[in-house]
Motif scaffolding. Structure first.
Motif, mmCIF file in Angstrom:
data_model
loop_
_atom_site.group_PDB
_atom_site.id
_atom_site.type_symbol
_atom_site.label_atom_id
_atom_site.label_comp_id
_atom_site.label_asym_id
_atom_site.label_seq_id
_atom_site.Cartn_x
_atom_site.Cartn_y
_atom_site.Cartn_z
ATOM 1 N N PHE A 61 8.103 29.384 -16.484
ATOM 2 C CA PHE A 61 8.929 30.595 -16.526
ATOM 3 C C PHE A 61 9.879 30.646 -15.335
ATOM 4 O O PHE A 61 10.944 31.276 -15.407
ATOM 5 N N GLY A 62 9.528 29.960 -14.241
ATOM 6 C CA GLY A 62 10.420 29.891 -13.088
ATOM 7 C C GLY A 62 11.708 29.149 -13.362
ATOM 8 O O GLY A 62 12.624 29.180 -12.529
ATOM 9 N N CYS A 63 11.811 28.459 -14.522
ATOM 10 C CA CYS A 63 13.071 27.811 -14.891
ATOM 11 C C CYS A 63 14.077 28.796 -15.464
ATOM 12 O O CYS A 63 15.241 28.431 -15.678
ATOM 13 N N VAL A 64 13.647 30.023 -15.724
ATOM 14 C CA VAL A 64 14.593 31.084 -16.088
ATOM 15 C C VAL A 64 15.321 31.496 -14.819
ATOM 16 O O VAL A 64 14.705 31.771 -13.785
ATOM 17 N N ALA A 65 16.632 31.527 -14.892
ATOM 18 C CA ALA A 65 17.429 31.663 -13.672
ATOM 19 C C ALA A 65 17.526 33.107 -13.190
ATOM 20 O O ALA A 65 17.829 34.021 -13.961
#
Length: 306
Positions: free
Chosen positions: A157-161
């Motif tokens: 989910f940390g790949c959501v900017a």
């Protein structure tokens, strides 16, 4: 066919021994990137607070980068923290110092590309993640006040900017299973993933920032995030009703969501002592209260200038 999950014992973060353990564990688990490929290392850089426990330990990130460089890969380390920027949180937790002598670039996820969601709409996922040849996700094993457990699946989910993560909490947090489904959709949209879990010192009682240390002495690896999280829930004794992502994976019939789907070629959950590992007594709402949402955005803005 069962899905293999690889557990290894590492009682501390002593650099040289940790590097040897990672260099043995990752190829044993099947992760050996081809020379010249671009691998994004995605740690958990959650916030500029209690980074010694809330973030992936810098020594684990360094050990992973050393292994990848030895394979001939081009390595970037990046994240989009809940508060502040990757560079700011990394600086506080000591990651630039740990990587200073390595040809590794540290990036903050900023540029976003819309990714479709299974229930309609889109979410902005960092192009730095989508454009990598593969991603080595390196989460820290922690309990989570909203999601029960934050580990391999949740770390994607940390790949959501940027602030899109907080907005996703607000928009989808009170709409049935949409928020865990969104995270599974994000994970499915990413390039080939492999996962290396920092469970040497885990976090229990509360999380993802304010919990207590739990000395577990574990490194774990797999190319299947759902199976890896199922294995770690089994190890720590957390039931599906306390882990919405596991519950959603079970409802979708995802491979690795059932404990009987998993095999352990090295060590098994029974080889680790998780007695006393405490989960949150109850989960908090996924959607933040309006005042918490506003103050969170102010804190995030402040953290960018620390």
């Amino acid at each position: 066919m069962t899905i293999p999950v690889y557990f290894s014992r590492r009682p501390d973060y002593e650099p040289s021994r940790l590097e040897r353990t990672v260099a043995e564990l990752l190829p044993a688990a099947g992760f050996r990137p081809a020379p010249g490929t671009h691998v994004l290392v995605k740690p958990n850089l959650v916030a500029p607070r209690r980074t010694h426990l809330s973030c992936t330990h810098p020594a684990v990130v360094r050990a992973a980068c050393i292994y990848l460089l030895a394979c001939g890969a081009r390595v970037t380390v990046g994240d989009s923290p809940a508060f502040g920027t990757a560079r700011a949180v990394a600086r506080i937790c000591g990651l630039p110092r740990a990587l200073a002598d390595l040809p590794v670039r540290l990036v903050n996820f900023t540029r976003a590309r819309p990714v479709p969601l299974s229930f309609g709409g889109t979410i902005g996922v960092a192009s730095q993640a989508l454009e990598a040849d593969s991603i080595l996700s390196v989460p820290r094993l922690k309990v989570h006040d909203q999601m029960g457990l934050t580990c391999a699946v949740k770390n994607t989910f940390g790949c959501v900017a940027g602030s899109r993560k907080a907005l996703a909490h607000q928009i989808h947090g009170e709409r049935g299973n949409r928020f865990p489904r969104l995270i599974l959709d994000v994970m499915a949209a990413l390039p080939p993933l492999f996962h290396l879990v920092d469970g040497i010192t885990a976090m229990h009682r509360a999380g993802p920032i304010g919990g207590d240390p739990f000395e577990l002495g574990l490194l774990a690896a797999s190319d299947q995030a759902v199976a890896l999280d199922t294995a770690l829930c089994t190890l720590t004794g957390m039931p599906p009703e306390l882990v919405p992502l596991w519950r959603e994976a079970l409802a979708c019939g995802m491979p690795g969501s059932r404990p009987e789907d998993i095999s352990y070629p090295l060590l098994s959950p029974e080889d680790f002592d998780a007695a006393g590992f405490l989960a949150p007594a109850a989960l908090s709402p996924v959607a933040f209260r309006p005042w918490r949402f506003v103050t969170g955005r102010v804190k995030s803005l402040f953290a960018r200038f620390r």
